[in-house]
Design a protein around this motif. Structure first.
Motif, PDB file in Angstrom:
ATOM      1  N   CYS A 584       0.813  -1.217   0.000  1.00 27.13           N
ATOM      2  CA  CYS A 584       0.000   0.000   0.000  1.00 27.13           C
ATOM      3  C   CYS A 584       0.847   1.268   0.000  1.00 27.13           C
ATOM      4  N   GLY A 585       2.161   1.153   0.115  1.00 25.62           N
ATOM      5  CA  GLY A 585       3.030   2.320   0.057  1.00 25.62           C
ATOM      6  C   GLY A 585       3.010   3.179   1.297  1.00 25.62           C
ATOM      7  N   VAL A 654      11.312   0.683   0.757  1.00 22.82           N
ATOM      8  CA  VAL A 654      10.602   1.804   1.361  1.00 22.82           C
ATOM      9  C   VAL A 654       9.760   2.555   0.345  1.00 22.82           C
ATOM     10  N   PHE A 655      10.203   2.594  -0.929  1.00 24.39           N
ATOM     11  CA  PHE A 655       9.454   3.292  -1.965  1.00 24.39           C
ATOM     12  C   PHE A 655       8.869   2.276  -2.942  1.00 24.39           C
ATOM     13  N   THR A 659       5.998   8.392  -7.661  1.00 22.46           N
ATOM     14  CA  THR A 659       5.514   9.546  -6.906  1.00 22.46           C
ATOM     15  C   THR A 659       6.210   9.648  -5.564  1.00 22.46           C
ATOM     16  N   GLN A 660       6.409   8.520  -4.897  1.00 21.10           N
ATOM     17  CA  GLN A 660       7.098   8.555  -3.612  1.00 21.10           C
ATOM     18  C   GLN A 660       8.556   8.953  -3.775  1.00 21.10           C
ATOM     19  N   LEU A 777      13.024   0.451  -8.607  1.00 22.15           N
ATOM     20  CA  LEU A 777      13.017   1.678  -7.815  1.00 22.15           C
ATOM     21  C   LEU A 777      14.010   1.626  -6.679  1.00 22.15           C
ATOM     22  N   HIS A 778      14.469   0.430  -6.303  1.00 20.59           N
ATOM     23  CA  HIS A 778      15.385   0.353  -5.186  1.00 20.59           C
ATOM     24  C   HIS A 778      16.240  -0.904  -5.324  1.00 20.59           C
TER      25      HIS A 778
END
Length: 1104
Positions: A584-585, A654-655, A659-660, A777-778
């Motif tokens: 869910c971010g 974490v991301f 957008t985050q 993204l990570h």
């Protein structure tokens, strides 16, 4: 003798025999098969009546029964002759049943059981004389069935009850043989049958037989007698209500009310539902007609009676059982209960019935006030066969009421359910309860467990995020989290409940409310309710948890330690929770929220840190101001701790969206711009800015597949990049910020070489093998000594930047992090060093190696630390240039070990350990000499650092350490006699690591080691040294394990005596704990030695 005229009790066998004679099937010859079924039935009834009369006249043994029968017949006002055989047969059955009841009553009255003899063995109690055998009960049941079939069912109106023709084929025959024209009238027959059966049912044994099987038909008859309108529009040819008096109707109503209160309530509910118009049922014959529609007056009456059942005590459970019992919720249960629980439609139907307020209730609130406690009780059903059904009904009803009337549900359902945890909340009003002595139980174990289970069933299992539910639990979420933290440190069955409740709430809350709740759970929002400061959780006797009054402590250091450790544990447990809801971010949003909080803190520093003027009039205000500053400082440090733990535990995940990532970059750019505005120069601040720029360049350079919506999010960075390009002093950063702003504004249509080069460098640094970053993204960040920087610098900005930097490591080039905040010359130097370290060690040129060696003496701490790590990397990769200059590298590392900064000397220690792993014979002697030198020759700090290097070398060598056993043991034993207590403790610690790896090779020196440990543990004046000596014993036993009985066989007894001496006489608690641990290890070893595990082995021997 009995009094004259008094009747003697008749034997039950005689009366049952008369019933059996009356119910016996009649004989028929071959010609009778051609006769209609109705005629056969009538002939059988007439034959049996005649046979009974002949028996009474001819058999003198039936005289007592004949007299009793005549007595009851005389008193029976309802009895009259009738031309209808069926009614004559029914009347005789009723008379015999009355005789049976009268005899059973008289037998019990004359029964006097003998008193038990205490001298004899216990025997079964004497059976009551009114007890019927199984065969007698069957005969009575058949008689009752005939009475109901011939005396009640044929006279029920259409739509009242289940018609006979819809039950069995025999029922259709009976319906046709009854004569409605003969006297008495149909309504009087119905009245007589119902009233007489109820009179018979007053006897307990007979009542259970009557009401358990025929309650529905009797209730239908009483409803018709007492409540059916006297006149109807569709009046039949033979009116059924003709001749019924008002007194008789009143008696029928009272009788109905009496049996409704007397019979098992779920049975009452089920039968009333059937009377009201249950499912249409047909007989086995497909040609039989279905029952008619239920009259309106009966539907209204049944609805009213059902509402009354519901409003009674335990009425909710009776209604639920009555509806669901047929689906498997009865005594049988089993697979039917599972099927009924899975039938959610039926459970929802029951829930809608319970949630609807009946017309008989005074108001909705009055109905809720009576029903809600019973609904909560449904959640606590312990019967496993019906628990699933009841809990599903209770949960659905709970949610339905909350959705339809949220205020009333909050008052009568949610508040009582949450009262145990709300009782110990900091938001609760302080009452005399908090003045109780320490240890007083505030919330009992059963209350807390039941509360958490109910919340789990309603919130998590129900899984319907009604606003009232979320708002009611949100104030108490802090207490649930505190309980979760407590259960994480102990074994408790409540841990899973707390975890699921917290995860459900965080996922179902709106994002803004969820972030506010997370701030409260992390302690960043002090206004959020939490556990009352005077309360604490404590393990209870049944294995669960209770809430008690906390014991106050006068030791300020202990209180401070408990507070700090509690906050640290809460933050770690909170991050663990966030790691379980990554999809869910929420973790990324919370991380960005904490970064923004740090930015606000930096912006408010100037205004809040200005000292107030001191005067005698403002002392109180000054004290309040100082207290406020302390609270703000605590909040800052706690925010840094949250960010640090998030970076450490969730750096990879974490991301979850572009957008985050953009929000993260925006937060870091804002903080960098703020530092420029306030003219605050920070190494890590410059590092963060460089990282953010590299991240944006990587995103725009193709590392991630961008959509048009992603560019809309990236446009938030345009004003910040413009501010950086105008205010940052470095021209390179200004130019890159301008190029990035143009690229974002043109949606990537225009991109300069600087942006492409930065993006390419970022991708290469994150993927040395050449793989792309498409869609990622990570990635896993490399460990650095940045955490040590947080401890070595007292400022707050480096810690915040540490968190920001660690959070998204894949978005910037993996340049040494210390170099990112250095000067341009240092950045170029470390860019070369980083590239050289990542390149194959065979490609390192002498010029590059010499440049890194010079950097190891650079006055700048980041530069020096990065150079030392680069040299260590070359040694680990066996670079030829590094291996040829081992002596020079050893000198470099040893000199840097004397540096005071953590970055530098830890990097140097690591380099020495790696170098000794390659050349142990050349490196170990010099290190041992330096470690064993006199205190005046080398500072104590340097010797401690050498000891740390030796410990790492011992661990790295592993089994190969046996080759260097002699010099290592002698050095450590000599160090155990050093004048410096810290050096003695260090030597003993290293000795323990060494002994743990020597195993059998410890044998020749075991006596020297043991003597040293015993002497130190008993005589050393410093507690830390004695503690280290006992810890060596722990390591020794743990390392040898089952081999201890062989290696230490000569000294095992001495070690045991030493440990027992420490446990009894040692004043230091930590030393006692080490000794206790050693005794536990020794106990386990000896148990395994004395009682080896039994192994079932099968040996096959081949004989010659």
């Amino acid at each position: 003798m009995a009094a004259p005229g008094a009747l003697e009790p008749v034997a039950l066998e005689r009366i049952v025999g008369a019933l059996k004679l009356l119910l016996s099937p009649g004989g028929s010859d071959s010609s009778s098969l051609q006769i209609a079924k109705q005629d056969v039935l009538l002939d059988t009834l007439k034959s049996n009546l005649s046979a009974l009369d002949r028996k009474f006249e001819e058999d003198p043994q039936w005289g007592e029964l004949k007299n009793l029968r005549e007595e009851i017949t005389t008193r029976a006002e309802w009895l009259q002759n009738s031309l209808d055989v069926t009614w004559s047969f029914t009347s005789q059955l009723l008379v015999l049943l009355l005789c049976l009841k009268q005899s059973m009553v008289m037998l019990v009255a004359n029964f006097h059981p003998p008193e038990p003899n205490p001298r004899t063995a216990e025997a079964a109690p004497v059976l009551s004389p009114d007890t019927l055998s199984i065969s007698q009960q069957k005969t009575v049941q058949s008689a009752l069935q005939f009475v109901v079939t011939l005396g009640i069912c044929p006279f029920l109106l259409s739509g009242v009850g289940i018609p006979l023709r819809c039950r069995t084929e025999f029922g259709a025959v009976i319906q046709d043989v009854v004569s409605f024209a003969a006297a008495p009238s149909a309504i009087h027959r119905l009245y007589t049958s119902c009233i007489v059966l109820l009179d018979i049912a007053k006897h307990t044994s007979l009542g259970s037989l009557i009401l358990s099987r025929h309650f529905g038909d009797i209730a239908a008859g009483l409803c018709q007698l007492g409540f059916c309108p006297m006149k109807r529009r569709d009046e039949p040819e033979k009116p059924l209500q003709e001749g019924l008096k008002e007194e008789e109707r009143t008696r029928a109503r009272k009788a109905l009310q009496s049996i409704l209160d007397q019979v098992y309530q779920p049975l009452v509910v089920r039968e009333l539902i059937i009377l009201q118009g249950g499912p249409q049922q047909t007989g086995s014959d497909m040609k039989t007609q279905t029952s008619a529609r239920t009259p309106a007056w009966l539907r209204r009456l049944c609805g009213q009676l059902l509402s009354e059942r519901l409003m009674r005590p335990h009425g909710v459970q009776a209604v639920v059982r009555g509806i669901l019992e047929g689906a498997g919720a009865g005594a049988a249960g089993g697979a039917g209960a599972e099927a009924a629980a899975a039938d959610w439609r039926k459970c929802d139907m029951v829930a809608k019935i319970l949630a609807s307020c009946p017309q008989q209730s005074l108001s909705i609130e009055d109905y809720y006030q009576q029903i809600c406690p019973q609904i909560l009780d449904l959640l606590h059903i312990q019967d496993k066969l019906v628990a699933r059904q009841f809990q599903r009904v209770a949960t659905t009803t709970f949610l339905t009421m909350t959705r339809e009337h949220p205020q009333l549900a909050t008052k009568h359902l949610l508040q009582p359910m949450l009262e145990p945890i709300h009782r110990c909340s900091s938001a609760a009003e302080v009452s005399s309860e908090w003045e109780l002595p320490p240890g007083t139980i505030v919330v009992k174990e059963e209350e807390l467990s039941r509360c958490l289970e109910d919340v789990f069933k309603v919130f998590v299992v129900g899984n319907e995020p009604v606003t009232a539910l979320l708002e009611s639990l949100l104030p108490d979420l802090g207490i649930v989290f505190s309980l979760y933290c407590f259960t994480r440190q102990n074994v408790s069955p409540l841990r899973s409940f707390c975890q699921e409740i917290l995860l459900w709430m965080l996922k179902k809350l709106e994002r803004k409310a969820a972030l506010a709740a997370l701030k409260g759970l992390a302690g960043l929002d002090k206004s959020a309710p939490s556990l009352h400061p005077l309360c604490e959780f404590r393990a209870a006797s049944q294995g669960s948890t209770m809430v008690t009054i906390k014991e106050t402590s006068s030791d300020e250091d202990e209180v401070l330690y408990q507070k700090v450790s509690s906050e640290q544990g809460q933050v770690e447990f909170l991050v663990d929770l966030l790691s379980q809801c990554q999809e869910c971010g929420l973790a990324g949003d919370f991380f960005i929220c904490c970064l923004e909080e740090l930015t606000h803190v930096a912006a408010e520093n100037k205004a809040k840190l200005r000292p107030e003027p001191l005067s005698h009039e403002s002392l109180l205000a000054l004290e309040e101001y100082r207290s406020f500053l302390v609270q703000e400082q605590e909040k800052k440090l706690l925010t840094l701790q949250v960010v640090a733990v998030l970076c450490e535990r969730m750096s990879e995940t974490v991301f979850t969206s572009i957008t985050q990532v953009v929000e993260f970059v925006a937060a870091t750019l804002k903080r960098a711009c703020l530092s420029l505005t306030q003219e605050l120069k920070s190494t890590v601040e410059a590092q963060t800015l460089s990282m953010s720029m590299g991240l944006v360049a990587a995103i725009l350079g193709g590392a991630v597949q961008l959509k048009s919506s992603d560019f809309d999010a990236l446009k938030k960075l345009v004003p910040l990049l413009e501010e950086v390009s105008c205010t940052y002093p470095e021209p390179v950063i200004q130019e890159l910020a301008t190029d990035l702003r143009i690229t974002i504004s043109t949606h990537g249509a225009f991109s300069t070489d600087a942006v492409s080069a930065a993006a390419e460098a970022t991708v290469k640094k994150n993927n040395p093998g050449g793989g792309g970053m498409e869609g990622q993204l990570h990635t896993k960040p490399q460990r650095s000594s940045e955490a040590d920087m947080v401890h070595s610098h007292s400022g707050q900005q480096p810690q915040s930047e540490k968190a920001s930097h660690t959070a998204s490591p894949s978005a910037f080039p993996r340049m040494p992090r210390e170099a990112q905040g250095a000067s341009p010359r240092q950045q170029q130097c470390f860019s070369a060093d980083s590239a050289t370290a990542n390149r194959s060690p065979r490609c390192t040129t002498p010029e590059q190696f010499q440049e890194v060696l010079l950097s190891a003496y650079d006055p700048e701490i980041p530069t020096r630390a990065a150079a030392l790590r680069t040299l260590s990397c070359w040694i680990e990769q066996r670079a030829p240039q590094a291996l040829r200059t081992q002596e020079k590298l050893l000198k470099v590392f040893l000199e840097n070990m004397e540096h005071e900064d953590t970055f530098v000397y830890l990097s140097a220690i690591q380099g020495v350990a790696l170098l000794a792993d390659v050349y142990p014979e050349e490196i170990l002697p010099s290190l041992l000499a330096q470690y064993g030198s006199s205190p005046g020759k080398h500072p104590p700090e340097t010797r401690m650092k050498v000891g740390e290097a030796l410990m790492r070398i011992v661990r790295a060598l592993g089994d190969m350490v046996s080759k260097y056993r002699e010099p290592l043991i002698h050095t450590f034993l000599r160090g155990a006699k050093d004048a410096d207590g810290s050096h003695r403790a260090s030597s003993l610690s290293n000795l323990g690591e060494l002994c743990q790896r020597l195993h059998f090779l410890l044998g020749p020196v075991v006596h020297e080691v043991t003597s040293c440990l015993i002497a130190v543990a008993k005589t050393d004046p410093e507690a830390q040294v004695r503690r280290a000596a006992v810890h060596v014993v722990v390591l020794l036993l743990r390392g040898l394990s089952q081999k201890a009985t062989e290696v230490l066989r000569d000294v095992l007894k001495d070690l045991y005596h030493l440990l027992k001496h420490v446990v009894r006489s040692e004043p230091d608690e930590a030393t006692q704990l080490h000794a206790q641990l050693a005794l536990e290890e020794l106990d386990e070893i000896m148990r395994s030695f004395l009682f080896p595990p039994q192994r079932l082995e099968k040996k096959i021997v081949v004989l010659p």
